[in-house]
Design a protein around this motif. Structure first.
Motif, mmCIF file in Angstrom:
data_model
loop_
_atom_site.group_PDB
_atom_site.id
_atom_site.type_symbol
_atom_site.label_atom_id
_atom_site.label_comp_id
_atom_site.label_asym_id
_atom_site.label_seq_id
_atom_site.Cartn_x
_atom_site.Cartn_y
_atom_site.Cartn_z
ATOM 1 N N ARG A 38 0.880 -1.168 0.000
ATOM 2 C CA ARG A 38 0.000 0.000 0.000
ATOM 3 C C ARG A 38 0.918 1.218 0.000
ATOM 4 N N ILE A 39 0.831 2.030 -1.030
ATOM 5 C CA ILE A 39 1.765 3.156 -1.128
ATOM 6 C C ILE A 39 1.124 4.398 -0.502
ATOM 7 N N ILE A 40 1.751 4.854 0.545
ATOM 8 C CA ILE A 40 1.241 6.024 1.265
ATOM 9 C C ILE A 40 1.833 7.268 0.606
ATOM 10 N N THR A 41 0.980 8.209 0.281
ATOM 11 C CA THR A 41 1.472 9.363 -0.483
ATOM 12 C C THR A 41 1.563 10.639 0.332
ATOM 13 N N HIS A 42 0.628 10.899 1.216
ATOM 14 C CA HIS A 42 0.708 12.121 2.009
ATOM 15 C C HIS A 42 -0.141 11.997 3.263
ATOM 16 N N ALA A 43 -0.006 12.990 4.117
ATOM 17 C CA ALA A 43 -0.676 12.889 5.414
ATOM 18 C C ALA A 43 -0.930 14.280 5.976
ATOM 19 N N ASP A 44 -1.944 14.365 6.814
ATOM 20 C CA ASP A 44 -2.244 15.630 7.479
ATOM 21 C C ASP A 44 -3.016 15.345 8.765
ATOM 22 N N GLY A 45 -2.586 15.941 9.843
ATOM 23 C CA GLY A 45 -3.287 15.730 11.121
ATOM 24 C C GLY A 45 -3.240 14.272 11.532
ATOM 25 N N VAL A 46 -4.427 13.644 11.615
ATOM 26 C CA VAL A 46 -4.462 12.213 11.984
ATOM 27 C C VAL A 46 -4.722 11.334 10.759
ATOM 28 N N TYR A 47 -4.718 11.924 9.572
ATOM 29 C CA TYR A 47 -5.085 11.157 8.373
ATOM 30 C C TYR A 47 -3.906 10.905 7.442
ATOM 31 N N LEU A 48 -3.958 9.723 6.801
ATOM 32 C CA LEU A 48 -3.011 9.355 5.743
ATOM 33 C C LEU A 48 -3.802 9.124 4.468
ATOM 34 N N TRP A 49 -3.164 9.322 3.322
ATOM 35 C CA TRP A 49 -3.790 8.988 2.038
ATOM 36 C C TRP A 49 -2.905 8.000 1.293
ATOM 37 N N ASP A 50 -3.522 7.061 0.584
ATOM 38 C CA ASP A 50 -2.717 6.151 -0.228
ATOM 39 C C ASP A 50 -2.829 6.530 -1.702
ATOM 40 N N SER A 51 -2.122 5.772 -2.541
ATOM 41 C CA SER A 51 -2.009 6.160 -3.955
ATOM 42 C C SER A 51 -3.341 6.063 -4.687
ATOM 43 N N ALA A 52 -4.307 5.360 -4.105
ATOM 44 C CA ALA A 52 -5.633 5.316 -4.734
ATOM 45 C C ALA A 52 -6.491 6.495 -4.270
ATOM 46 N N GLY A 53 -5.884 7.367 -3.442
ATOM 47 C CA GLY A 53 -6.622 8.533 -2.956
ATOM 48 C C GLY A 53 -7.495 8.224 -1.755
ATOM 49 N N ARG A 54 -7.318 7.033 -1.186
ATOM 50 C CA ARG A 54 -8.146 6.669 -0.021
ATOM 51 C C ARG A 54 -7.576 7.294 1.251
ATOM 52 N N LEU A 405 -4.576 -10.677 11.919
ATOM 53 C CA LEU A 405 -4.306 -10.164 10.566
ATOM 54 C C LEU A 405 -5.603 -9.974 9.773
ATOM 55 N N ILE A 406 -6.542 -10.894 9.973
ATOM 56 C CA ILE A 406 -7.850 -10.739 9.310
ATOM 57 C C ILE A 406 -8.484 -9.419 9.758
ATOM 58 N N CYS A 407 -8.432 -9.187 11.056
ATOM 59 C CA CYS A 407 -9.046 -7.987 11.623
ATOM 60 C C CYS A 407 -8.319 -6.728 11.148
ATOM 61 N N ARG A 408 -6.988 -6.803 11.102
ATOM 62 C CA ARG A 408 -6.219 -5.648 10.632
ATOM 63 C C ARG A 408 -6.617 -5.283 9.208
ATOM 64 N N ASP A 409 -6.786 -6.297 8.357
ATOM 65 C CA ASP A 409 -7.189 -6.014 6.970
ATOM 66 C C ASP A 409 -8.572 -5.382 6.904
ATOM 67 N N HIS A 410 -9.481 -5.848 7.761
ATOM 68 C CA HIS A 410 -10.807 -5.222 7.789
ATOM 69 C C HIS A 410 -10.702 -3.765 8.249
ATOM 70 N N CYS A 411 -9.817 -3.511 9.191
ATOM 71 C CA CYS A 411 -9.605 -2.120 9.635
ATOM 72 C C CYS A 411 -9.117 -1.269 8.468
ATOM 73 N N PHE A 412 -8.075 -1.752 7.801
ATOM 74 C CA PHE A 412 -7.514 -1.036 6.644
ATOM 75 C C PHE A 412 -8.606 -0.729 5.628
ATOM 76 N N ASN A 413 -9.363 -1.767 5.298
ATOM 77 C CA ASN A 413 -10.386 -1.588 4.259
ATOM 78 C C ASN A 413 -11.477 -0.616 4.699
ATOM 79 N N GLY A 414 -11.631 -0.491 6.001
ATOM 80 C CA GLY A 414 -12.618 0.458 6.522
ATOM 81 C C GLY A 414 -12.023 1.827 6.821
ATOM 82 N N GLY A 415 -10.790 2.047 6.375
ATOM 83 C CA GLY A 415 -10.198 3.377 6.528
ATOM 84 C C GLY A 415 -9.615 3.646 7.907
ATOM 85 N N LEU A 416 -9.279 2.597 8.626
ATOM 86 C CA LEU A 416 -8.673 2.774 9.954
ATOM 87 C C LEU A 416 -7.383 1.968 10.032
#
Ligand code: PXG
Length: 461
Positions: A38-54, A405-416
């Motif tokens: 997952r390529i992280i492109t930028h961040a601000d405050g408590v948020y990160l964005w990845d290359s898909a703009g998520r 790991l299953i739970c971590r992936d669900h977190c990721f997919n839910g934006g956390l």
């Protein structure tokens, strides 16, 4: 934050990453399949964005370090100014510079009074390696060359270099590199959820402390140099010791003339609602490694604070300590750390952690009724939820770490972003998180737990 989309081809980058980049703590085979990194492109405050703009809420402050949050221009400007003024000079051979002097002074003043000396390094691992040598050297100098053993805990994390990985208690890490080094002994960790059995947490805290005393007596007090522990074990799964633990460890270390090392790499600089974990738990430490929160991760820097008794003895009798890193006290890193501490102080961010702690705790506790959650705990802005297949017996799922790991992936997919430490889901958000964002974090965690529950329902007892 408004930003233009970054012009690159993420798939191409991922292919290059796979071809050329060796990642820390990564099974590279896991990058071959679908998705890749997952390529992280930028961040601000408590948020990160990845290359898909998520956008993702970073519940882990990077890797337990970006405590003041992302996007603080003041830190970039501090580095910029310092690089123009003096980008590098060493602190060897009777030279020094303003940022290193100021930062050593500042760190000493934030610690309890008995700490007045600070040695700079570039990471937590280097801090603990430095301590390993320093303590051995100290006991040689004071005519106790046999007083060399270090006692640490199973499932502790103190870094990845030879000595720091040895001090850590991660069996998987020990297996890679034939560790631990000789003279490092591991004892019971104060992890009530997994190991407490029928004991109350307070009883178990005393039992875990007694394991340290037993080990000292087994080895002989004259052979034991130091005990090292994180106030709260971070990478081990945010293990908050029962309140009986640290006072007893203080007593034991004093009784047997054993140096007490409080590894503040995660807890230091406000995470627990005080400047250091030792303040929160009343740990009477002699040596304090720190890193991460010292610069909020904006540049790499760590430090070792040494109490007066040890530092003064070495001053009188130690001569030259033949130890140091090219970048010990790097001017730009020191300038950034100073600016980070200024922000923590002027914006009252450590007080903010203390103020937010009850809210954070109360909201996290709403997850305790979830069918796969066996325990929820937090101090300051660091917390954990234990995944379990049986809420009564606290039994783990088969193949420890799989459901995490299953739970971590669900977190990721839910934006956390939440980290799984085996089957413990942990959070340590930036101190600038708002109450609304805490609500969002907990809602996203609950959603991920729901999805995880669906996946493993058949295993629940
Ligand atoms: N001590 C503690 C308590 C740490 O948490 C280190 C020392 C080593 O610091 P450096 O800067 O050398 O990494 C750490 C680092 C994880 C994770 O997966 C945690 C750390 C590092 C990498 C991964 O939770 N903590």
């Amino acid at each position: 934050m408004n930003r233009q989309p970054i012009n690159f081809n993420a798939d191409e980058l991922r292919a290059l990453d796979r071809s050329h980049h060796l990642h820390p703590f990564t099974d590279h085979k896991s990058l071959d399949g679908e998705g890749g990194t997952r390529i992280i492109t930028h961040a601000d405050g408590v948020y990160l964005w990845d290359s898909a703009g998520r956008r993702m809420l970073d519940g882990m402050s990077g890797l337990w370090c970006v405590n003041i949050g992302y996007g603080r221009k003041e830190l970039a400007e501090a580095a910029y100014r310092q690089m123009l003024e003096l980008p590098y000079y060493n602190t060897f051979f009777k030279t020094s510079h303003v940022p290193a002097i100021e930062l050593a002074t500042k760190v000493a003043r934030l610690l309890p009074e008995r700490f007045n000396k600070v040695f700079f390094v570039n990471s937590g691992s280097e801090a603990n390696d430095t301590i390993f040598r320093l303590v051995r050297h100290y006991n040689n100098v004071r005519g106790k060359p046999q007083k060399k053993a270090f006692i640490a805990r199973h499932n502790a994390y103190h870094g990845s270099t030879m000595a720091s990985a040895s001090l850590g208690g991660m069996a998987g890490m020990h297996a890679q590199g034939d560790l631990p080094l000789a003279g490092i002994h591991h004892v019971l960790q104060p992890h009530w959820f997994d190991l407490g059995g029928d004991l109350s947490p307070d009883e178990f805290g005393l039992k875990a402390a007694k394991a340290v005393e037993d080990k000292i007596l087994e080895l002989g007090p004259d052979n034991v140099a130091a005990f090292i522990g994180e106030p709260i074990q971070g990478a081990g799964g945010v293990i908050i010791p029962p309140r009986t633990y640290w006072p007893e460890i203080n007593r034991i270390c004093k009784t047997y003339d054993v140096l007490l090392i409080s590894d503040e790499v995660i807890c230091g600089f406000g995470r627990t609602g005080e400047w250091f974990g030792l303040d929160t738990f009343g740990i009477e430490a002699d040596i304090v490694p720190m890193a991460k929160g010292l610069s909020s991760g904006y540049l790499p820097i760590g430090a070792v604070a040494v109490c007066d008794e040890v530092a003064n003895y070495l001053y009188e009798h130690g001569g030259e300590f033949l130890h140091g890193y090219t970048y010990s006290g790097h001017p730009a890193a020191c300038a950034v750390a100073l600016e980070n501490i200024r922000i923590l102080e002027e914006e009252g961010l450590v007080d903010r952690v203390r103020r937010l702690a009850p809210y954070f705790h109360e909201k996290l506790m709403t997850l305790a009724d979830h069918p796969i959650i066996g325990e929820v705990r937090s101090v300051g802005l660091i917390g954990a939820c234990e995944l379990t297949r049986n809420k009564k017996t606290r039994a783990r799922f088969d193949k420890l770490g799989r459901v995490g790991l299953i739970c971590r992936d669900h977190c990721f997919n839910g934006g956390l972003i939440m980290r799984s430490c085996f089957d413990t889901m942990v959070v340590a958000p930036p101190f600038v998180i708002t109450e609304q964002q805490i609500d969002d974090l907990v809602a996203a965690a609950r959603h991920a737990f729901d999805l995880t529950y669906q996946d493993v329902k058949s295993e629940i007892e």
